[in-house]
Design an enzyme around this catalytic site. Sequence first.
Site: not given
Ligand code: SUG
Length: 420
Positions: A163, A231, A349
């Site tokens: 990731e 994460h 993020c």
């Molecule tokens: O991968 N949310 C993302 C958020 C990513 C955050 N990134 C970091 N922490 N670096 C994920 O979970 C939610 C999409 C939805 O539910 O419609 C989403 O993909």
Amino acid sequence: MTETEINFDGIIGPSHNYAGLSLGNIASATNAGESSFPRAAALQGIAKMRHNIDLGLAQGFFMPQPRPDHGWLQSLGTTMAEAQPHIQAAAFSASSMWAANAATVSPAADTQDGKCHLTVANLVTMPHRSHEWGFTLKQLQMAFGDTDKFAVHGPVPPPFGDEGAANHMRLCEQHDAPGVEIFVYGTSGGPFPARQHLEASKAVARRHGLSSDNMLLIQQSEQAIAAGAFHNDVVAVANEHVLLVHEQAFAEPLAAYNAIREKCPWVEIVEVPASSVSLADAISSYLFNAQLVTLPDGGGMALILPTEAQDNANVWNWLQAMTAGNGPIRKLLPVNVRQSMANGGGPACLRLRVVADPASIDQRFMANHDILDRLEALVTRYWPEQIAPADISKPETIAQCEMAHEKLLDLLELTGLTEN
Ligand code: SUG
């Protein structure tokens, strides 16, 4: 121009919506089925970039992906009109906005061949994110196309989930000096998946030409993942010689700190105790999902935090006490990214950090106020104001999102990204 840290933010795409797609991401689950506001979301992202530029930081951006992803649907033997709702939502997600998951980056000062290495993240654990890497790779190859300076790698093969920078931290005395790279992996997370696989982290480190002298593998605590830290960047953040970390971030914190201190004798570890800020407070406020930045001209370090951190009394009191002391973090700068936060994406993020000479980057990916003015006007004109869950499959919503995306690539002269 010397090598400096550049933050590349993912421009928030017109299809931004709340579909509850990420198991283990509490905000995504909580807001599933809510209406989203893509225009406001993208404007919040642009305002954050302006804020960084005003602080004197170097800023770039990445394009959102074409959504729906017709190629992905085709490879599943279906179309947007015929697919089941969960596949429609996965094809339509604007999740590439979270650029910290685009790639892992090892700056030139750390690698054997003296190039900056980038490995695109495979994101295989979540179906809606598993089809991001192809477009991201194209974009990285374009932005970092100077092959004397950059080496861009394809994804680590499945099943090893990767990731990207969200599970990678770099400690160094200053950005352009050699550093130590910390890869944080998970093995289990109670009811939730561990998204970063040990073998993926090892593979990235090998491909980037790191050695056991300048890299460390640290296991994320199962407790943190189970509490919603899908994460590592939800419970820890590093910048130059400083590591700000929650007491429960790592499986074996003391062993981890000792290993870090051994490789980085100059490190300053600021541990946030669970007695002051619980994991639940850390995750709902996203205090660690801040951009920890070094301000130019000796201004010390600042934390660019989500406003949610200010709204949580335990978190804000702890942060204020920290900055009142004589630690390395001098300033707290809240920014409003609430639309992204509601899907579990804070300020950190939304960005990928690359240490490089800004002149060596394809300038179409670099931001300044003038280009952000034009971007803001385009978003205001073409991004949907609101998307309700039932809109995702509507031909008019799809047409509006596709037109908005095309207009954006036109404006930035990046239409080559969608050509084969
Ligand atoms: O991968 N949310 C993302 C958020 C990513 C955050 N990134 C970091 N922490 N670096 C994920 O979970 C939610 C999409 C939805 O539910 O419609 C989403 O993909």
